[in-house]
Each structure stands twice: as structure tokens, then as C-alpha cells.
Design a protein around this motif. Structure first.
Motif, short mmCIF file in Angstrom:
data_model
loop_
_atom_site.label_atom_id
_atom_site.label_comp_id
_atom_site.label_asym_id
_atom_site.label_seq_id
_atom_site.Cartn_x
_atom_site.Cartn_y
_atom_site.Cartn_z
N LEU A 134 0.84 -1.20 0.00
CA LEU A 134 0.00 0.00 0.00
C LEU A 134 0.87 1.25 0.00
N THR A 135 0.31 2.32 -0.54
CA THR A 135 1.01 3.60 -0.60
C THR A 135 0.17 4.66 0.10
N LEU A 136 0.83 5.55 0.85
CA LEU A 136 0.13 6.62 1.55
C LEU A 136 1.08 7.79 1.74
N LEU A 137 0.52 8.93 2.14
CA LEU A 137 1.34 10.11 2.43
C LEU A 137 0.74 10.84 3.62
N SER A 138 1.57 11.70 4.24
CA SER A 138 1.14 12.46 5.41
C SER A 138 1.19 13.94 5.09
N SER A 139 0.17 14.66 5.54
CA SER A 139 0.09 16.11 5.32
C SER A 139 0.44 16.90 6.56
N VAL A 140 0.81 16.21 7.63
CA VAL A 140 1.12 16.87 8.90
C VAL A 140 2.46 16.31 9.41
N GLN A 141 3.31 17.22 9.91
CA GLN A 141 4.58 16.80 10.46
C GLN A 141 4.40 16.19 11.86
N GLY A 142 5.46 15.50 12.31
CA GLY A 142 5.45 14.92 13.64
C GLY A 142 5.23 13.42 13.60
N LEU A 143 4.97 12.85 14.78
CA LEU A 143 4.73 11.42 14.89
C LEU A 143 3.26 11.15 14.58
N GLN A 144 3.02 10.48 13.45
CA GLN A 144 1.66 10.26 12.98
C GLN A 144 1.29 8.78 13.03
N SER A 145 0.03 8.53 13.34
CA SER A 145 -0.47 7.17 13.45
C SER A 145 -1.11 6.73 12.14
N VAL A 146 -0.76 5.53 11.69
CA VAL A 146 -1.33 4.97 10.48
C VAL A 146 -2.66 4.31 10.83
N SER A 147 -3.75 4.84 10.30
CA SER A 147 -5.10 4.36 10.63
C SER A 147 -5.96 4.39 9.39
N GLY A 148 -7.13 3.78 9.49
CA GLY A 148 -8.14 3.92 8.45
C GLY A 148 -8.28 2.75 7.51
N LEU A 149 -7.73 1.58 7.84
CA LEU A 149 -7.92 0.41 6.98
C LEU A 149 -9.15 -0.37 7.43
N ARG A 150 -9.93 -0.83 6.43
CA ARG A 150 -11.12 -1.62 6.72
C ARG A 150 -11.13 -2.86 5.82
N LEU A 151 -11.44 -4.01 6.40
CA LEU A 151 -11.59 -5.24 5.65
C LEU A 151 -13.02 -5.74 5.82
N MET A 152 -13.70 -6.00 4.69
CA MET A 152 -15.08 -6.48 4.76
C MET A 152 -15.17 -7.87 4.16
N ASP A 153 -15.75 -8.79 4.92
CA ASP A 153 -15.98 -10.14 4.45
C ASP A 153 -17.36 -10.17 3.80
N THR A 154 -17.38 -10.37 2.47
CA THR A 154 -18.65 -10.30 1.74
C THR A 154 -19.55 -11.49 2.05
N PHE A 155 -18.96 -12.60 2.53
CA PHE A 155 -19.78 -13.78 2.85
C PHE A 155 -20.67 -13.51 4.06
N LEU A 156 -20.09 -12.95 5.13
CA LEU A 156 -20.84 -12.70 6.36
C LEU A 156 -21.28 -11.25 6.50
N LYS A 157 -20.90 -10.41 5.53
CA LYS A 157 -21.21 -8.97 5.60
C LYS A 157 -20.67 -8.37 6.90
N ARG A 158 -19.45 -8.76 7.24
CA ARG A 158 -18.84 -8.29 8.48
C ARG A 158 -17.62 -7.45 8.15
N THR A 159 -17.49 -6.30 8.84
CA THR A 159 -16.39 -5.38 8.59
C THR A 159 -15.43 -5.37 9.78
N TYR A 160 -14.14 -5.44 9.48
CA TYR A 160 -13.09 -5.43 10.51
C TYR A 160 -12.31 -4.11 10.37
N GLU A 161 -12.25 -3.35 11.45
CA GLU A 161 -11.62 -2.03 11.43
C GLU A 161 -10.23 -2.11 12.06
N TYR A 162 -9.25 -1.43 11.42
CA TYR A 162 -7.86 -1.42 11.91
C TYR A 162 -7.37 0.02 11.97
#
Length: 418
Positions: A373-401
């Protein structure tokens, strides 16, 4: 402990004494200033006292040894030693003398006698001696049961017993803490850090001879209690590893799952056995004690059905410049196949580059896939990588990371200056 047989009708007398090492003599120094009424009298008396240390008369600890005056304390892990003597107080010859020593605890009864054979005869004013040893492995009340049987000259069989009760105390207070760390950047996953807090709860200093962790078959262990100085490993506690009364010391160990266990879906599920601590110490004049804890257990971290971990990520990145990371997605289920869709949600500082909502395909049980995966940051300092979501289409269940990792974002100008 020195107890004589109180009943005079028996021809034999029993004495039981605990064997302990002597202690250093202690005195109470009494001194005064020269202008006081005694003048230099008290100081001179201290200097003339043979039990004091010459040149350090005001110290309480002398240089002489004193024999034990009482039973003393017995601590778990120490060796209990006792001297047993049966003396013929009569003017008769006693025959077939059998001396038996048993130790009764809350859970078992142990035979401590060196010999189970009877002595053919015991003449007047003679004695039978025995020394018993036992490594104490239980706390609480212990009862030493000494039984003596013999036959008189007239053929009468006699028998008596004596009981000696003592308490076994706990010498150390051991507390453990577990810290889970994911080390997917290497070939091994799920490192476990064990912190062992050991407190001396006795009234005398201890020399900590050894504190080690014996791991279970699932782990390899690395001790983190030494530092490297000029190519030599030195204890973090110094060369004199004494533990004063009521002092606490922390020991740290790193455990890594062996390859055959780490490869099982990248996680060891449920309650796992870590190993046991082996502690060896010495007190007073070299009395040795040893304790082994029961098997330490920890609850392995649960990742649910899907586990997402990072394999590669840079420590430092430039502001508003793309950087790459590699993720590993594992189907922790042992039965169910998943059909996953990846969604990427931007935050105030982290922005994902690419198409959100793309299909990752089917992921079979206990299998993994790698995702760049590729990403970029618009703010300086120590930044946390967030915002990934995985959805299982079989059970319609979403896992947040969220808070997957942290990166240090700096301006490109700062990097050029360096």
C-alpha cells in the motif's frame, strides 16, 4: 529447639535440635562525648571489648560468631536440618531400639530417617544420634514426629512419640507481567516480554545467585538483564547482586515462539504455558535457598477472524511525499474461507493512495496474503497509520484497523540540511 522427654518412666530420653549456621555477634554501642560525666570511660570500654571490630567500635556488627539461641525462621526453598539424639538415662541395657522421624505437612507425610533398621542394644549412658535433612517445598505448618520404640531387660516393649511444630514462611514475593509485541518485521511473530518482580520479604539481605527463566517447549528465551561493556556482559544490577529486606528487583525476559509454532496461522491461540522461574539465593553465612515457580501462563492476544499486521514500514518519511508499507492479512479461522474487500479511509494527517473498495479475493483458512500500500502524510510529527477496513462479503462483516503503526514525518528541507 531442645526438648527433653518429660516422663521419667521411660528409660530413654529424646532430644531434637535444629542445625543452623552461627550468626555474627551484634552489640549495642554506648558512647558519649569527652566533656560528659563518664569522660572517655565508655569509649575505652568499647575499644577493649573483644567482640567489637577494631577501629569501628561504634558499629553494631561484631567480628565474633554466636551459636543460635532459638529455633529461628525456616523459609520455603531452604534445607531444614535437625539433630536427633536418643540417650539411655537408666542403668539398664536397652534392646531393639528403633528411632523414626517423619515430617507431616498439610499434604503429605515424609519419612526422614537415615536408617530403618533397629539398633540391637544401647548400654547405659550411651546414645543414638541421627541427622536429617529436608528441602522445604511447602509453606504453612510442619510437624516433625519423632517416635522411639525399644525393649527393656524384662522383655517389655515400650514406645513414645514427640511432636515438634514449626511454621515455614515465604521468603520471596514474585509477581509477573506479560507484554505482547508483534515482530512481523522479522521472521518470527508474537514476541512476549515477561517482567518478573521479585521482592525480599525476609528480615535479612539476600545474595541473588541466579534468576533464570526455563521456557516451555513452544518458546526460546533471551535474558535482558545484562549490558555489554567492553565486550563483556555485565549484570544491570552491578557486581554485588544483594537484595535488601523489602526491596524489589525487576527481571526482564523476551520469549519468541519456535518456528513450528509461529507458522500456525501466525498466532498461538488461547492460554499458553510460558515456562517457570528458577530462583537461587544465599543468606546469612551462605545458607542456600532455591525456589521454582509453577508454570507461568498467559492468555494469548485474540485477533478475531482476521489479523492484519505490518511487515515493512519506514521509520521516517517526508512531508507530502508518498511512502510504501507492506501488510500481511491472515485468516485466523480454521474452517471458514473469506472473501475480502479492502477499504481505505483518510484521516486528518494520513491519506491513502489508490482505489478504495477493491477486491482481495478469497482467503482460505489459516492462510495469509501480502498487500503493498502507498500513503502520504500532510502533517509533520509522529503520525499514526489508521483507516484500513476489511469487509468479508460472505458474512457482511467489517473489521476495522486503526493505530496500526506510527511514522515520524519531517519536512524535506530538514532532510536536505542534514
Amino acid at each position: 529447639m531442645d526438648v527433653n522427654q518429660p516422663k521419667q518412666e521411660h528409660l530413654l530420653a529424646l532430644k531434637v535440635m535444629r542445625l543452623t549456621k552461627p550468626t555474627l555477634f551484634t552489640n549495642i554501642p554506648v558512647t558519649c562525648e569527652e566533656r560528659d560525666l563518664p569522660g572517655d570511660l565508655l569509649n575505652q570500654l568499647m575499644k577493649d571489648d573483644p567482640s567489637t571490630v577494631k577501629g569501628a567500635e561504634t558499629l553494631m556488627l561484631g567480628e565474633m560468631l554466636t551459636l543460635p539461641q532459638n529455633f529461628g525462621n525456616i523459609f520455603l526453598g531452604e534445607t531444614f536440618s535437625s539433630y536427633i539424639s536418643v540417650h539411655n538415662d537408666s542403668n539398664q541395657v536397652v534392646k531393639d531400639i528403633l528411632v523414626k522421624a517423619d515430617l507431616q505437612t498439610s499434604s503429605q507425610r515424609l519419612n526422614l530417617s537415615a536408617s530403618s533398621a533397629a539398633v540391637a542394644e544401647l548400654k547405659s549412658d550411651c546414645c543414638i544420634d541421627d541427622v536429617i535433612h529436608h528441602e522445604v517445598k511447602e509453606i504453612g505448618t510442619h510437624i516433625l514426629v519423632c517416635a522411639v520404640s525399644y525393649t527393656t531387660q524384662t522383655g517389655e516393649k515400650m514406645y513414645f512419640r514427640k511432636f515438634f511444630k514449626f511454621q515455614v514462611l515465604k521468603p520471596l514475593d514474585v509477581k509477573t507481567k506479560f507484554y505482547n509485541a508483534e515482530s512481523d518485521l522479522s521472521s518470527v511473530t508474537d514476541e512476549v516480554f515477561l517482567e518478573a518482580q521479585i521482592q525480599n520479604i525476609t528480615t535479612s539481605p539476600m545474595f541473588m545467585e541466579k534468576v533464570s527463566l526455563e521456557p516451555s517447549i513452544m518458546y526460546n528465551v533471551a535474558e535482558l538483564n545484562t549490558v555489554n561493556k567492553t565486550g563483556e556482559s555485565v549484570s544491570t544490577f552491578g557486581s554485588r547482586t544483594y537484595l535488601q529486606p523489602m526491596d524489589t528487583r525487576q527481571y526482564l525476559y523476551c520469549l519468541k515462539p519456535k518456528q513450528e509454532f509461529a507458522e500456525k496461522a501466525g498466532v498461538i491461540k488461547g492460554v499458553t504455558v510460558i515456562g517457570k522461574l528458577d530462583i537461587v539465593w544465599k543468606t546469612n553465612l551462605g545458607e542456600r535457598g532455591r525456589l521454582q515457580t509453577s508454570q507461568l501462563q498467559r492468555m494469548a492476544p485474540g485477533y478475531g477472524d482476521v489479523r492484519l499486521s505490518l511487515e515493512t514500514i519506514p521509520d521516517t518519511v517526508n512531508l507530502e511525499e508518498p511512502f510504501d508499507i507492506t501488510c500481511k492479512i491472515t485468516n485466523c479461522s480454521s474452517e471458514r474461507t473469506m472473501d475480502l474487500v479492502l477499504e481505505m479511509c483518510n484521516t486528518n494527517s494520513i491519506h491513502w493512495c489508490g482505489v478504495s473498495g477493491r477486491q482481495l479475493g478469497k482467503l482460505h483458512p489459516s492462510s495469509s496474503l501480502h498487500l503493498a500500500l502507498t500513503l502520504l502524510s500532510s502533517v509533520q510529527g509522529l503520525q499514526s497509520v489508521s483507516g484500513l477496513r476489511l469487509m468479508d462479503t460472505f458474512l457482511k462483516r467489517t473489521y476495522e484497523y486503526d493505530d496500526i503503526a506510527q511514522v515520524c514525518v519531517i519536512s524535506s528541507k530538514v532532510k536536505e540540511e542534514h
